[in-house]
Design a protein around this motif. Structure first.
Motif, PDB file in Angstrom:
ATOM      1  N   LEU A  35       0.835  -1.198   0.000  1.00  7.97           N
ATOM      2  CA  LEU A  35       0.000   0.000   0.000  1.00  7.97           C
ATOM      3  C   LEU A  35       0.873   1.252   0.000  1.00  7.97           C
ATOM      4  CD1 LEU A  35      -2.724  -1.043   2.588  1.00  7.97           C
ATOM      5  CD2 LEU A  35      -2.829  -1.163   0.100  1.00  7.97           C
ATOM      6  N   PRO A  36       0.455   2.277  -0.731  1.00 13.08           N
ATOM      7  CA  PRO A  36       1.259   3.497  -0.780  1.00 13.08           C
ATOM      8  C   PRO A  36       1.159   4.275   0.531  1.00 13.08           C
ATOM      9  CG  PRO A  36      -0.795   3.840  -1.926  1.00 13.08           C
ATOM     10  CD  PRO A  36      -0.752   2.379  -1.529  1.00 13.08           C
ATOM     11  N   VAL A  37       2.202   5.026   0.813  1.00 10.49           N
ATOM     12  CA  VAL A  37       2.241   5.864   2.005  1.00 10.49           C
ATOM     13  C   VAL A  37       2.672   7.258   1.567  1.00 10.49           C
ATOM     14  CG1 VAL A  37       3.323   6.225   4.259  1.00 10.49           C
ATOM     15  CG2 VAL A  37       2.846   3.909   3.466  1.00 10.49           C
ATOM     16  N   ALA A  38       1.874   8.255   1.922  1.00 15.42           N
ATOM     17  CA  ALA A  38       2.235   9.632   1.588  1.00 15.42           C
ATOM     18  C   ALA A  38       3.433  10.036   2.430  1.00 15.42           C
ATOM     19  CB  ALA A  38       1.068  10.573   1.847  1.00 15.42           C
ATOM     20  N   ARG A  39       4.390  10.646   1.784  1.00 13.00           N
ATOM     21  CA  ARG A  39       5.578  11.113   2.495  1.00 13.00           C
ATOM     22  C   ARG A  39       5.321  12.495   3.069  1.00 13.00           C
ATOM     23  NH1 ARG A  39      10.650   9.977  -1.241  1.00 13.00           N
ATOM     24  NH2 ARG A  39      11.653  10.583   0.691  1.00 13.00           N
ATOM     25  N   ALA A  40       6.071  12.847   4.074  1.00 10.14           N
ATOM     26  CA  ALA A  40       5.958  14.178   4.664  1.00 10.14           C
ATOM     27  C   ALA A  40       6.363  15.212   3.617  1.00 10.14           C
ATOM     28  CB  ALA A  40       6.866  14.286   5.886  1.00 10.14           C
ATOM     29  N   ALA A  41       5.712  16.349   3.669  1.00 12.26           N
ATOM     30  CA  ALA A  41       6.025  17.423   2.720  1.00 12.26           C
ATOM     31  C   ALA A  41       7.493  17.814   2.865  1.00 12.26           C
ATOM     32  CB  ALA A  41       5.136  18.626   2.982  1.00 12.26           C
ATOM     33  N   ASP A  42       8.136  17.981   1.728  1.00 15.46           N
ATOM     34  CA  ASP A  42       9.538  18.371   1.703  1.00 15.46           C
ATOM     35  C   ASP A  42       9.776  19.153   0.419  1.00 15.46           C
ATOM     36  OD1 ASP A  42      12.290  18.657   1.559  1.00 15.46           O
ATOM     37  OD2 ASP A  42      12.733  16.524   1.795  1.00 15.46           O
ATOM     38  N   ALA A  43       9.841  20.467   0.549  1.00 15.98           N
ATOM     39  CA  ALA A  43      10.010  21.328  -0.627  1.00 15.98           C
ATOM     40  C   ALA A  43      11.305  21.043  -1.369  1.00 15.98           C
ATOM     41  CB  ALA A  43       9.963  22.799  -0.208  1.00 15.98           C
ATOM     42  N   GLY A  44      12.291  20.486  -0.702  1.00 15.65           N
ATOM     43  CA  GLY A  44      13.566  20.188  -1.343  1.00 15.65           C
ATOM     44  C   GLY A  44      13.584  18.866  -2.098  1.00 15.65           C
ATOM     45  N   ARG A  45      12.581  18.031  -1.877  1.00 12.05           N
ATOM     46  CA  ARG A  45      12.534  16.721  -2.538  1.00 12.05           C
ATOM     47  C   ARG A  45      12.062  16.883  -3.979  1.00 12.05           C
ATOM     48  NH1 ARG A  45       8.885  13.992   0.526  1.00 12.05           N
ATOM     49  NH2 ARG A  45       7.208  14.210  -0.952  1.00 12.05           N
ATOM     50  N   VAL A  46      12.776  16.267  -4.880  1.00 13.31           N
ATOM     51  CA  VAL A  46      12.372  16.274  -6.288  1.00 13.31           C
ATOM     52  C   VAL A  46      11.599  14.998  -6.545  1.00 13.31           C
ATOM     53  CG1 VAL A  46      13.177  16.281  -8.673  1.00 13.31           C
ATOM     54  CG2 VAL A  46      14.382  17.634  -6.944  1.00 13.31           C
ATOM     55  N   GLY A  47      10.356  15.140  -6.960  1.00  9.89           N
ATOM     56  CA  GLY A  47       9.536  13.975  -7.263  1.00  9.89           C
ATOM     57  C   GLY A  47       8.922  13.348  -6.033  1.00  9.89           C
ATOM     58  N   GLN A  48       8.166  12.297  -6.258  1.00 11.88           N
ATOM     59  CA  GLN A  48       7.482  11.529  -5.224  1.00 11.88           C
ATOM     60  C   GLN A  48       6.503  12.369  -4.399  1.00 11.88           C
ATOM     61  OE1 GLN A  48      10.467   9.331  -3.076  1.00 11.88           O
ATOM     62  NE2 GLN A  48      10.720   7.892  -4.768  1.00 11.88           N
ATOM     63  N   GLY A 101       3.281  12.689  -5.793  1.00 12.56           N
ATOM     64  CA  GLY A 101       2.006  12.321  -6.412  1.00 12.56           C
ATOM     65  C   GLY A 101       0.916  11.978  -5.425  1.00 12.56           C
ATOM     66  N   LEU A 102       1.214  11.136  -4.453  1.00 12.89           N
ATOM     67  CA  LEU A 102       0.195  10.738  -3.488  1.00 12.89           C
ATOM     68  C   LEU A 102      -0.233  11.923  -2.616  1.00 12.89           C
ATOM     69  CD1 LEU A 102      -1.513   8.392  -2.582  1.00 12.89           C
ATOM     70  CD2 LEU A 102       0.300   7.751  -0.984  1.00 12.89           C
ATOM     71  N   GLU A 103       0.706  12.786  -2.276  1.00  6.71           N
ATOM     72  CA  GLU A 103       0.362  14.004  -1.524  1.00  6.71           C
ATOM     73  C   GLU A 103      -0.631  14.855  -2.308  1.00  6.71           C
ATOM     74  OE1 GLU A 103       3.855  16.269  -0.038  1.00  6.71           O
ATOM     75  OE2 GLU A 103       4.948  14.519  -0.797  1.00  6.71           O
ATOM     76  N   ILE A 104      -0.375  14.997  -3.599  1.00  6.63           N
ATOM     77  CA  ILE A 104      -1.253  15.791  -4.466  1.00  6.63           C
ATOM     78  C   ILE A 104      -2.626  15.152  -4.542  1.00  6.63           C
ATOM     79  CG2 ILE A 104      -1.633  16.539  -6.850  1.00  6.63           C
ATOM     80  CD1 ILE A 104       1.504  16.738  -7.051  1.00  6.63           C
ATOM     81  N   VAL A 105      -2.669  13.852  -4.780  1.00  5.58           N
ATOM     82  CA  VAL A 105      -3.945  13.142  -4.890  1.00  5.58           C
ATOM     83  C   VAL A 105      -4.762  13.316  -3.617  1.00  5.58           C
ATOM     84  CG1 VAL A 105      -4.991  10.838  -5.019  1.00  5.58           C
ATOM     85  CG2 VAL A 105      -3.177  11.480  -6.624  1.00  5.58           C
ATOM     86  N   MET A 106      -4.132  13.129  -2.478  1.00  3.09           N
ATOM     87  CA  MET A 106      -4.855  13.241  -1.214  1.00  3.09           C
ATOM     88  C   MET A 106      -5.315  14.674  -0.942  1.00  3.09           C
ATOM     89  SD  MET A 106      -2.691  10.493   1.001  1.00  3.09           S
ATOM     90  CE  MET A 106      -3.806  10.324   2.386  1.00  3.09           C
ATOM     91  N   ALA A 107      -4.575  15.652  -1.436  1.00  2.00           N
ATOM     92  CA  ALA A 107      -4.949  17.050  -1.228  1.00  2.00           C
ATOM     93  C   ALA A 107      -6.180  17.450  -2.046  1.00  2.00           C
ATOM     94  CB  ALA A 107      -3.775  17.968  -1.579  1.00  2.00           C
ATOM     95  N   VAL A 108      -6.364  16.863  -3.213  1.00  2.00           N
ATOM     96  CA  VAL A 108      -7.482  17.262  -4.077  1.00  2.00           C
ATOM     97  C   VAL A 108      -8.681  16.330  -3.942  1.00  2.00           C
ATOM     98  CG1 VAL A 108      -5.919  18.335  -5.734  1.00  2.00           C
ATOM     99  CG2 VAL A 108      -6.712  15.994  -6.144  1.00  2.00           C
TER     100      VAL A 108
END
Length: 163
Positions: free
Chosen positions: A106-119, A121-128
């Protein structure tokens, strides 16, 4: 070709109690073109649901549905070998997007990290999303996301935006 078969025609969902409920399913073969194909099929599904069943689909719902489809199918292609299945269901005031793939993790949303490139997607999906569910299946997993069709009564018609 990305789609193993064309989606079933948009039609009544016999299991649904809502008279407006319509659905379609498509098998995607997992190649690079399947992401764009899935996005296109989702847009076509919503356009047909509006035209044939009078569903009030906002432009925002159209855009968010294509974004969610893109993210979910991308993840299925990236993390699970083989084909994926996409189900779209319109009922009440939302569209439900479900993507099945063969990976049971199962996917797990990662903590927000402005410095992270990529990954992100799940954060975006859950936000909308209006609703989100990830569950294991006998084989693989199914991710289901619910998206509101209209932002507000003034934005209920496809192609008309509120100011």
């Amino acid at each position: 070709m990305a789609a193993v078969r064309e989606p079933d025609p948009v039609g009544q969902d016999e299991a649904a109690s809502d008279d407006r409920a319509v659905r379609t399913s498509v098998a995607l073969d997992g190649d690079g073109a399947c992401i764009a194909t899935a996005r296109h099929l989702a847009a076509r599904f919503l356009i047909r649901a509006r035209a044939e069943y009078g569903a009030a689909v906002s432009q925002r719902a159209m855009d968010l549905t294509q974004l969610v489809v893109s993210e979910l199918v991308t993840n299925a292609r990236k993390y699970a070998p083989g084909p994926a299945l996409m189900d779209l269901r319109l009922g009440g005031d939302s569209v439900e997007v479900a993507v099945w793939d063969s990976d049971p993790v199962l996917p797990v949303a990662r903590a927000a990290d402005a410095g992270r490139v990529g990954q992100h997607g799940l954060e975006i999906v859950m936000a909308v999303a209006q609703g989100f569910e990830a569950r294991r299946e006998p084989v693989g997993k199914r991710i289901t996301v619910r998206i509101a069709l209209a932002d507000d009564p003034g934005d209920a018609a496809f192609g008309r935006r509120s100011v």
